[in-house]
Design an enzyme around this catalytic site. Structure first.
Site, PDB file in Angstrom:
ATOM      1  N   GLY A  60     -57.750  70.294  57.696  1.00 12.42           N
ATOM      2  CA  GLY A  60     -58.938  70.323  58.540  1.00 12.42           C
ATOM      3  C   GLY A  60     -60.262  70.477  57.829  1.00 12.42           C
ATOM      4  CD1 TRP A  62     -62.974  66.370  53.624  1.00  9.21           C
ATOM      5  CD2 TRP A  62     -63.037  64.211  54.153  1.00  9.21           C
ATOM      6  NE1 TRP A  62     -63.189  65.681  52.466  1.00  9.21           N
ATOM      7  CE2 TRP A  62     -63.227  64.341  52.758  1.00  9.21           C
ATOM      8  CE3 TRP A  62     -63.016  62.935  54.705  1.00  9.21           C
ATOM      9  CZ2 TRP A  62     -63.425  63.245  51.915  1.00  9.21           C
ATOM     10  CZ3 TRP A  62     -63.201  61.834  53.877  1.00  9.21           C
ATOM     11  CH2 TRP A  62     -63.408  61.984  52.494  1.00  9.21           C
ATOM     12  CG  ASP A  80     -52.289  65.013  59.236  1.00  6.40           C
ATOM     13  OD1 ASP A  80     -51.083  64.772  59.029  1.00  6.40           O
ATOM     14  OD2 ASP A  80     -53.098  65.184  58.317  1.00  6.40           O
ATOM     15  CG  ASP A  96     -47.750  57.139  62.018  1.00 11.66           C
ATOM     16  OD1 ASP A  96     -48.874  56.623  61.805  1.00 11.66           O
ATOM     17  OD2 ASP A  96     -46.730  56.816  61.390  1.00 11.66           O
ATOM     18  CG  ASP A 121     -59.678  63.739  51.379  1.00  6.82           C
ATOM     19  OD1 ASP A 121     -59.949  62.949  50.453  1.00  6.82           O
ATOM     20  OD2 ASP A 121     -59.499  64.958  51.194  1.00  6.82           O
ATOM     21  CE  LYS A 161     -57.444  61.740  48.611  1.00  6.46           C
ATOM     22  NZ  LYS A 161     -57.308  63.187  48.317  1.00  6.46           N
TER      23      LYS A 161
END
Length: 214
Positions: A60, A62, A80, A96, A121, A161
């Site tokens: 958590g 970000w 998530d 998902d 990320d 990322k």
């Protein structure tokens, strides 16, 4: 059981890491918060009142930064496959996002099915086999980009990322098809020996395609 040298090195780096200490002092959930803060400082990603979708959000960090930056009039929708402790100002969807139930939940949470910013990320579980890990990382960015294309409003931005290696240039080329500007950044909080960088794509100009699903 004794720890490996690499494990001991990681632990030593972690506890000596100034960003870990700063995160603890500031009440942030992870050192990764400082990466997003630096990216925002350079690119002005966040604005008060905007709607943000955070992919692979747990634990958590970000989402925590995003909620602060968009303020009380903004919205942060985090998702998530892992559970996440509640955060003020963050709506969490466990699941998902590449599967229909979670995708539909994200869409139903968006006003008119549109977001101002998608951030990711996410990183794969590391196997230690570089080619495998690189492929997994690239795939995660591709999945995040696919979702972003379906939910972003015109002019919106995407941050993810990625890891430099095979497939990296293809990711940049793919982003460039529907964003006017694509840049790569390595925040100071990224560990020097890490191959991680962040793709910052702005000026979304592609068509949204909700009908295709995630």
């Amino acid at each position: 059981m004794s720890r490996s040298k690499s494990s001991n090195r990681w632990l030593q780096e972690h506890f000596d890491d100034p960003y870990v200490k700063r995160a603890q002092q500031a009440g942030y959930r992870s050192r990764a918060c400082f990466k997003l803060l630096e990216l925002n400082e350079k690119h002005r990603l966040f604005k008060s009142g905007m709607t943000v979708v955070d992919l692979g959000a747990a634990p958590g960090g970000w989402s925590q930064v995003a909620a602060q930056l968009v303020g009380a009039t903004g919205r942060v929708i985090a998702t998530d496959i892992l559970p996440m402790e509640p955060l003020a100002g963050v709506e969490f969807i466990e699941g998902d996002f590449t599967e229909q139930p979670a995708f539909d939940a994200i869409l139903s949470s968006l006003v008119a099915g549109r977001a101002s910013l998608v951030i990711s990320d996410m990183a794969p579980n590391i196997s230690g086999v570089m080619a495998t890990d690189q492929a997994r990382s690239t795939y995660l960015v591709e999945l995040a980009l696919d979702l972003a294309r379906q939910i972003l409003q015109p002019g919106a931005s995407f941050v993810a990322k990625a890891f430099q290696g095979e497939g990296f240039e293809s990711l940049i080329a793919d982003c460039s098809k529907q964003f006017s500007t694509v840049q790569t950044r390595k925040p100071k909080a990224s560990r020097p020996r890490s191959r991680e960088v962040y793709l910052v794509a702005s000026g979304f100009n592609g068509a949204n395609q909700h009908s295709e699903g995630a």
